[in-house]
Design an enzyme around this catalytic site. Structure first.
Site, PDB file in Angstrom:
ATOM      1  N   GLU A 285      72.585  75.610  50.682  1.00 37.06           N
ATOM      2  CA  GLU A 285      72.791  75.224  49.288  1.00 37.06           C
ATOM      3  C   GLU A 285      73.163  73.745  49.170  1.00 37.06           C
ATOM      4  OE1 GLU A 285      73.985  78.784  46.530  1.00 37.06           O
ATOM      5  OE2 GLU A 285      75.695  77.448  46.674  1.00 37.06           O
ATOM      6  N   HIS A 306      65.738  90.751  71.454  1.00 39.65           N
ATOM      7  CA  HIS A 306      64.776  91.856  71.494  1.00 39.65           C
ATOM      8  C   HIS A 306      64.030  92.010  70.168  1.00 39.65           C
ATOM      9  CE1 HIS A 306      66.313  93.227  75.444  1.00 39.65           C
ATOM     10  NE2 HIS A 306      67.352  92.547  75.026  1.00 39.65           N
ATOM     11  N   LYS A 420      68.153  82.756  37.535  1.00 40.91           N
ATOM     12  CA  LYS A 420      69.006  83.262  36.440  1.00 40.91           C
ATOM     13  C   LYS A 420      68.268  83.142  35.108  1.00 40.91           C
ATOM     14  CE  LYS A 420      73.356  81.861  38.568  1.00 40.91           C
ATOM     15  NZ  LYS A 420      74.448  80.902  38.500  1.00 40.91           N
TER      16      LYS A 420
END
Ligand code: PA5
Length: 445
Positions: A285, A306, A420
């Site tokens: 961010e 793995h 948003k």
């Protein structure tokens, strides 16, 4: 003190190249200190550790003591920087099987408000049925949908199960001094509240009450956490040659400039999983803007050898790896001997499990370097509150420096608004009529 080893970067970027950034790093440090960098109204984290007073710690501990004595469970409601730091430290310091070994001395710490999963929230409220539980409602803006949704549910349930008077004692708000729904609600209901300083952004807030209160409620030593951060704050002011945070920032920048666009944070202790989640938010961010920034990824090793091991060893060479290594585990366990030796592993019998883990770490590092992956190693002595405090401030400081080198504002997050806006338009939020029309049009076609 935390150690940084960048020797395994040398085949890819020379020490001269890295040291060549010392001047720019010094400039970056100066602009942080002088408050002349972009986003300079969010520099409260820079000297936060050294500004924490014993009185403040006492106040946090007193509120934590109330929650610990009144509650079997405490739900921390928050998202992003309003929960990841607390989650990271609590997970790192807790018994790996905390759910099973809980002896009732510590409340169960749960997290909510960090997703909109209907099943998650239903199952949480079901688990809390009939329990004495408290809520720490954390939101700087006080308007974040995920957190507000969880808080609505939890407040109602807490009040109906325990009564309004008890709810007042066990609901704590951590939010802005003046603005936002969380502040208004806390003031109206008379909840104990703590302030998130204006000049500290969410992802830099773990050493404010945002992190300190949940960590104290979980029963961990916040004085030592702060002490570790204070010591690293001091160390991060040293000249480049002795400054691990500055060197980490310069090394990342040199690698980025050489075409390594992805950093994988690797740990060899499953308890560090959420430390990596916190780190990803801090770096992602802060850096990811203006079409720039290293993409922060993470793996838990040896588990992910793995699954992701193949890609790291052999995939596109755009990555570098940073390993967090814990030098001394808390417990001692020996590799057992077996009479039949069907797996052929008796040559390891009697060795510490950690020795095997450390050889897996070294072997992996060497293999990755051979495969074209530069490798940085960060070592801490043990996984305790003090060393986590060091690690937290180390990463914060290096992030602040690196963003100056990149030329981005570390402290805003304009990109977060895009989802948003669409979500509110799709849900028909009042005031979003134009956006609703536009998004419907887009979906039609
Ligand atoms: O780092 C940040 O600023 C963000 O990740 C915020 O912490 C996150 O969006 C939550 O915001 P708020 O605390 O306002 O609910």
């Amino acid at each position: 003190m935390l150690k940084l080893d960048i020797k395994k970067v040398a085949p890819f970027v020379s020490a001269e190249t890295i040291n060549g950034f010392a001047g720019s790093v010094a400039e970056a440090q100066k602009s942080l200190e002088a408050g002349t960098c972009p986003g300079n109204d969010f520099l409260g984290w820079l000297h936060l550790p050294s500004s924490i007073t014993p009185e403040f710690i006492t106040e946090i501990k007193a509120v934590a003591a109330t929650l610990r004595s009144e509650c079997e469970a405490v739900v921390v409601a928050g998202i992003g920087g309003s929960y990841l730091g607390a989650k990271a430290v609590i997970e790192a310091l807790s018994n790996s099987f905390q759910w099973l070994v809980n002896d009732g001395k510590n409340p169960v710490i749960l997290f909510a408000g960090n997703n909109i999963g209907e099943d998650y929230l239903s199952e949480l409220t079901t688990y809390l049925k009939g329990k004495r539980f408290g809520v720490i409602n954390i939101s700087k803006s006080g308007t974040t949908t995920e957190t507000a949704l969880a808080f609505r549910l939890l407040k109602k349930q807490c009040e109906s199960q325990m009564g309004k008077d008890v709810a007042k004692k066990v609901i704590v708000a951590i939010t802005d001094a003046k603005r936002g729904a969380a502040r208004t609600c806390a003031d109206k209901e008379g909840y104990k509240s703590f302030i998130i300083p204006d000049n500290v952004g969410g992802r830099f807030s773990v050493l404010t009450p945002v992190g300190l209160l949940p960590i104290a409620v979980a029963g961990f030593d916040i004085e030592q956490l702060v002490k570790g951060a204070q010591d690293m704050e001091q160390a991060a002011a040293a000249p480049f040659a002795e400054n691990v945070a500055a060197q980490y920032a310069a090394t990342r920048y040199a690698l980025y400039e050489s075409g390594k666009k992805i950093e994988i944070l690797a740990n060899y202790q499953p308890k560090l999983h959420f430390m990596a989640e916190w780190w990803k938010q801090l770096y992602g961010e802060s850096e990811g803007k203006d079409k720039k920034g290293i993409f922060p990824a993470s793996v838990d090793l040896t588990t992910d050898l793995h699954s992701m091991g193949q890609w790291i060893q052999d995939g596109e060479r755009s990555i570098f790896e940073t390993v967090i290594s814990v030098e001394n585990p808390e417990h001692e366990l020996l590799f057992p001997s077996d009479d039949e030796n069907l797996d052929g592993l008796n040559f390891l019998a009697g060795k510490r499990v950690d020795e095997v883990n450390k050889m897996a770490e070294l072997g992996t590092q060497l293999a990755h370097v051979d495969g074209g992956v530069p490798n940085i190693r960060i070592a801490i002595d043990r996984l305790d509150a003090y060393h986590l405090g060091q690690l937290i401030y180390f990463f914060e400081r290096a992030c602040g420096i690196h963003c100056q080198l990149l030329g981005v504002n570390a402290f805003n997050q304009p990109g977060v608004e895009a989802y948003k806006k669409n979500m509110f338009a799709l849900l028909g939020k009042p005031g979003y009529e134009k956006e609703t029309e536009a998004i419907k049009e887009k979906l039609r076609g």
